[in-house]
Design an enzyme around this catalytic site. Structure first.
Site, mmCIF file in Angstrom:
data_model
loop_
_atom_site.group_PDB
_atom_site.id
_atom_site.type_symbol
_atom_site.label_atom_id
_atom_site.label_comp_id
_atom_site.label_asym_id
_atom_site.label_seq_id
_atom_site.Cartn_x
_atom_site.Cartn_y
_atom_site.Cartn_z
ATOM 1 N N LYS A 118 -44.602 -0.268 -14.187
ATOM 2 C CA LYS A 118 -45.325 -1.264 -14.209
ATOM 3 C C LYS A 118 -44.569 -2.245 -15.163
ATOM 4 O O LYS A 118 -44.146 -1.926 -16.474
ATOM 5 C CB LYS A 118 -46.764 -1.141 -15.102
ATOM 6 C CG LYS A 118 -47.644 -2.123 -15.207
ATOM 7 C CD LYS A 118 -48.652 -2.192 -13.781
ATOM 8 C CE LYS A 118 -49.220 -3.652 -13.861
ATOM 9 N NZ LYS A 118 -48.281 -4.801 -12.960
ATOM 10 N N GLN A 153 -40.796 -2.727 -22.314
ATOM 11 C CA GLN A 153 -41.975 -2.384 -21.532
ATOM 12 C C GLN A 153 -42.587 -1.066 -22.007
ATOM 13 O O GLN A 153 -43.897 -0.610 -21.562
ATOM 14 C CB GLN A 153 -41.676 -2.721 -20.031
ATOM 15 C CG GLN A 153 -43.130 -3.181 -19.244
ATOM 16 C CD GLN A 153 -43.577 -4.259 -19.359
ATOM 17 O OE1 GLN A 153 -42.931 -5.269 -19.393
ATOM 18 N NE2 GLN A 153 -45.088 -4.522 -19.599
ATOM 19 N N LYS A 155 -44.412 -0.817 -25.086
ATOM 20 C CA LYS A 155 -45.772 -1.717 -24.985
ATOM 21 C C LYS A 155 -46.693 -1.152 -23.866
ATOM 22 O O LYS A 155 -48.001 -1.016 -24.427
ATOM 23 C CB LYS A 155 -45.171 -3.073 -24.278
ATOM 24 C CG LYS A 155 -46.299 -3.960 -24.078
ATOM 25 C CD LYS A 155 -45.908 -5.298 -23.185
ATOM 26 C CE LYS A 155 -44.540 -5.738 -23.781
ATOM 27 N NZ LYS A 155 -44.198 -7.136 -23.452
ATOM 28 N N LYS A 190 -39.087 -3.527 -15.080
ATOM 29 C CA LYS A 190 -39.043 -5.053 -15.264
ATOM 30 C C LYS A 190 -38.115 -5.387 -13.966
ATOM 31 O O LYS A 190 -37.348 -4.248 -13.746
ATOM 32 C CB LYS A 190 -38.526 -5.355 -16.510
ATOM 33 C CG LYS A 190 -38.836 -6.789 -16.622
ATOM 34 C CD LYS A 190 -40.092 -7.073 -17.314
ATOM 35 C CE LYS A 190 -40.587 -8.364 -17.408
ATOM 36 N NZ LYS A 190 -41.792 -8.705 -18.430
ATOM 37 N N GLY A 227 -46.070 -10.904 -12.838
ATOM 38 C CA GLY A 227 -45.421 -12.136 -12.936
ATOM 39 C C GLY A 227 -44.714 -12.093 -14.462
ATOM 40 O O GLY A 227 -44.837 -11.007 -15.030
ATOM 41 N N ASP A 228 -44.073 -12.962 -14.603
ATOM 42 C CA ASP A 228 -43.141 -13.200 -15.970
ATOM 43 C C ASP A 228 -42.713 -14.694 -15.941
ATOM 44 O O ASP A 228 -43.162 -15.614 -15.159
ATOM 45 C CB ASP A 228 -42.016 -12.124 -16.083
ATOM 46 C CG ASP A 228 -41.344 -12.259 -17.613
ATOM 47 O OD1 ASP A 228 -42.033 -11.554 -18.408
ATOM 48 O OD2 ASP A 228 -40.619 -12.711 -17.871
ATOM 49 N N THR A 250 -52.299 -12.715 -21.516
ATOM 50 C CA THR A 250 -51.215 -12.450 -22.602
ATOM 51 C C THR A 250 -51.569 -13.153 -23.793
ATOM 52 O O THR A 250 -51.530 -12.909 -25.068
ATOM 53 C CB THR A 250 -49.917 -12.741 -21.878
ATOM 54 O OG1 THR A 250 -49.901 -11.998 -20.805
ATOM 55 C CG2 THR A 250 -48.999 -12.452 -23.088
ATOM 56 N N ASN A 276 -47.592 -19.918 -18.946
ATOM 57 C CA ASN A 276 -48.442 -19.139 -18.888
ATOM 58 C C ASN A 276 -49.227 -18.582 -20.172
ATOM 59 O O ASN A 276 -50.141 -18.646 -20.542
ATOM 60 C CB ASN A 276 -48.587 -17.920 -17.752
ATOM 61 C CG ASN A 276 -49.587 -16.860 -17.827
ATOM 62 O OD1 ASN A 276 -49.646 -15.994 -18.620
ATOM 63 N ND2 ASN A 276 -50.485 -17.390 -16.957
ATOM 64 N N SER A 299 -53.387 -6.480 -16.439
ATOM 65 C CA SER A 299 -52.916 -5.738 -15.128
ATOM 66 C C SER A 299 -53.519 -4.377 -14.844
ATOM 67 O O SER A 299 -53.599 -4.064 -13.893
ATOM 68 C CB SER A 299 -51.483 -5.857 -15.234
ATOM 69 O OG SER A 299 -50.746 -7.081 -15.057
#
Ligand code: NDP
Length: 449
Positions: free
Chosen positions: A93, A114, A117, A129, A168-169, A213, A244, A381
Site C-alpha cells: 500500500k 511507507q 508509516k 510506492k 495518490g501523492d 492527511t 492536497n 485509505s
C-alpha cells in the site's frame, strides 16, 4: 553524523553500494538505522536473522515504459515505477507520484518510509510506492487521461485488492485516480473497488480520504500541544505547499482556532496576516489548479506574494512542511528557531533535512516526523479498503472520528516507545522503533522469505 550501531554499519554500506546515486533513499535508510541503536542492543535476534538488512531491499521493483500520444499527435515517453517494498503486514500500500523529479531513488525512499508509516497505523498494510517522471502541469485532461491509461496498461498486472493497492501523492489526485481506475476496470473486467484508494465518493471512495492527511497531521499536532498543556487556540501557523495535504491541514488548523498566515507553491509563497481565506485558496489551487500568486492578486492588499523559497522566514508558533522532500533545511530551521517556533510537524514525506532536524531538537522544538504525523492519509485509505471489502460506506463524522482515534493512538505509541527505549519525548525515535518492531516481528514469524 552520529555513529550507527556497529552491526548496522555494514547494512548501511551495503545500501549505498547496491543503490548508487539514490541519495534520498540513503537518507531515509540512515534516519531509521540511526534510531535503531537501542533495538539492536536489546534484540540481537533481529540482526541475527538479517531482518534489518532484508528490510532495506525491496521485495520487488518494477520499472516500465509509458508511451502516450499528446494533443498534437506526437508520441511522448515516460518511465513508470512501482517498488513493492514489504508485505509482511498486508498487501502493498502506498501512493503514486507524477512529477518530473521522479526517479528510482525517490520512489525507494518513499516506499521504505511507507513500511514504517503503515505499521504505525495499526492497519494490516504493507509498504510500497510508485509513480512516473510525468508532469501533469500544463497538460490537458485528455493528455492526462491517455498517460494514465498507458501507465495502468502495464501496472494493472501487479495490482489487486489482496496484492497491491496504490493511492495518490504529488501530482495524483481524484482526476488521475479516476482515469487509472477506469483503465484497470476495463482491462481486468472487474469492478475491484479496493484496488485503488482516493476514489470519488460516487464510485467507491471514502468520506474524509481527501482531507485525511492534512486533518490527521493537525490532529497529531493537537496531541503534541495537549501533552504540553496547550492548544491551537490563537497560534500562528505557517504551512508550505498548497496541494492536497496543505489545503486540508489549513482547514483543520482554522477549525481548531489557529491562524494560518502563509502557504506556498513551487514558485513562491503568500503571507496573509489576517489568516488564509480557505474558500479562495481552495478555489484557486484545488478547483482551478492555479498558482499561489493568483491568491495574493485576488485577495488584494491584505496579502503579499513573495517569489522563490523562504517561507520559513515568516515568524510563527507552528510550522507544517507539506510540500516536498528536503524543503526545510538548516537555514529554514535557524530562522524558525530564531523566531520562536515551538512545533514542527511534517505533512510531507522527509521535508526536513537531517541537519535541520538536529538543530530543532537541540533548540527544544517539538518535531514530529512524517512517518507518524502524515499517516492519517494511508490510514484512511485502509478504512476505504475496509468499506470496499464489506460493500459499506460510512458517514463523514464517523470516519473523521476513526481518523482522530488513529492519530491519537500513533501519537501515544510514539511517546510510549520513545520512553521505553531511553529517548523520552523524541517522536523520531518513537516512530521509527514502534514502526520497525511490528514489521520485524512479523518477518521473524514468516521465516526467511
Ligand atoms: P500535491 O501535488 O497535491 O501538492 C504538492 C504541493 O507542494 C503543491 O502546492 C506544489 O506546488 C508544492 N511543491 C512541490 N514542490 C515544491 C517545492 N520544491 N517547493 C515548494 N512547494 C513545492 O501533493 P500532496 O499534497 O498530495 O503531497 C505533498 C506531500 O505530502 C508529499 O511529500 C507527499 O509525499 C506527502 N504525502 C501525501 C499524502 C496524500 O495523501 N496525498 C499522504 C502522505 C504524505 P506546485 O503546484 O508549484 O508544484
Amino acid at each position: 553524523m552520529p555513529a550507527l550501531h556497529e552491526r548496522l554499519v555494514p547494512v548501511y554500506e551495503e545500501v549505498v553500494k547496491r543503490n548508487p546515486g539514490e541519495v534520498e533513499f540513503h537518507q531515509a535508510v540512515w534516519e531509521v538505522l540511526e534510531s535503531l541503536h537501542p533495538v539492536v542492543v536489546r534484540h540481537p535476534e533481529y540482526a541475527d536473522a538479517e531482518i534489518i538488512r532484508r528490510m532495506c531491499e525491496p521485495e520487488r521493483q518494477i520499472i516500465f515504459r509509458v508511451p502516450w500520444v499528446d494533443d498534437r499527435g506526437r508520441v511522448q515517453l515516460n518511465r513508470g515505477f512501482r517498488v513493492e517494498f514489504n508485505s509482511a503486514l498486508g498487501p502493498y500500500k502506498g501512493g503514486l507520484r507524477f512529477h518530473p523529479s521522479v526517479y528510482l531513488g525517490i520512489i525507494k525512499f518513499l516506499g521504505f518510509e511507507q513500511i514504517f508509516k503503515n505499521s504505525l497505523t495499526g492497519m494490516p498494510i504493507g509498504g510500497a510506492k510508485g509513480g512516473a517522471d510525468f508532469d501533469p502541469k500544463g497538460r490537458s485532461d485528455a493528455e492526462v487521461m491517455r498517460f494514465c491509461q498507458s501507465f495502468m496498461t502495464e501496472l494493472y498486472r501487479h495490482l489487486g485488492e489482496h496484492t497491491d493497492v496504490p493511492a495518490g501523492d504529488i501530482g495524483v489526485g481524484a482526476r488521475e485516480i479516476g482515469y487509472l481506475f477506469g483503465q484497470y476496470k476495463r482491462i481486468t473486467n472487474r469492478y475491484e473497488s479496493g484496488v485503488l484508494t482516493g476514489k470519488g465518493l460516487t464510485w467507491g471512495g471514502a468520506q474524509v480520504r481527501r482531507e485525511a492527511t492534512g486533518y490527521g497531521l493537525v490532529f497529531f499536532v493537537d496531541e503534541i500541544l495537549r501533552t504540553r498543556g496547550d492548544s491551537f487556540d490563537g497560534k500562528t501557523v505557517v504551512v508550505s505547499g498548497s496541494g492536497n495535504v496543505a489545503v486540508y491541514a489549513i482547514a483543520k488548523v482554522q477549525q481548531l482556532g489557529g491562524r494560518v498566515i502563509a502557504c506556498s507553491d513551487s514558485d513562491g509563497y503568500v503571507v496573509d496576516e489576517a489568516g488564509i481565506d480557505f474558500d479562495l485558496l481552495h478555489e484557486i489551487k484545488i478547483e482551478r489548479r492555479g498558482r499561489i500568486s493568483d491568491y495574493a492578486a485576488k485577495r488584494g492588499s491584505g496579502a503579499t506574494y513573495v517569489s522563490g523559497a523562504g517561507i520559513w522566514q515568516v515568524p510563527c508558533d507552528i510550522a507544517l512542511p507539506c510540500a516536498t522532500q528536503n524543503e526545510l533545511d538548516d537555514v529554514g530551521a535557524a530562522s524558525l528557531i530564531r523566531n520562536g517556533c515551538r512545533v514542527v510537524a511534517e505533512g510531507a514525506n522527509m521535508p526536513t533535512t537531517p541537519a535541520a532536524i538536529r538543530m530543532l531538537a537541540e533548540a527544544g522544538v517539538a518535531f514530529a516526523p512524517g512517518k507518524a504525523a502524515n499517516a492519517g492519509g494511508v490510514a484512511t485509505s485502509a478504512l476505504e479498503m475496509q468499506q470496499n471489502a464489506s460493500r459499506d460506506s460510512w458517514t463523514f463524522e464517523y470516519t473523521e472520528k476513526r481518523l482522530a482515534e488513529i492519530m491519537r493512538s500513533i501519537h501515544e505509541r510514539c511517546l510510549v516507545t520513545a520512553e521505553a527505549y531511553g529517548s523520552p519525548g523524541n517522536y523520531v525515535v518513537g516512530a521509527n522503533i514502534a514502526g520497525f518492531i511490528q514489521v520485524a516481528d512479523a518477518m521473524l514469524a514468516l521465516g526467511v522469505i
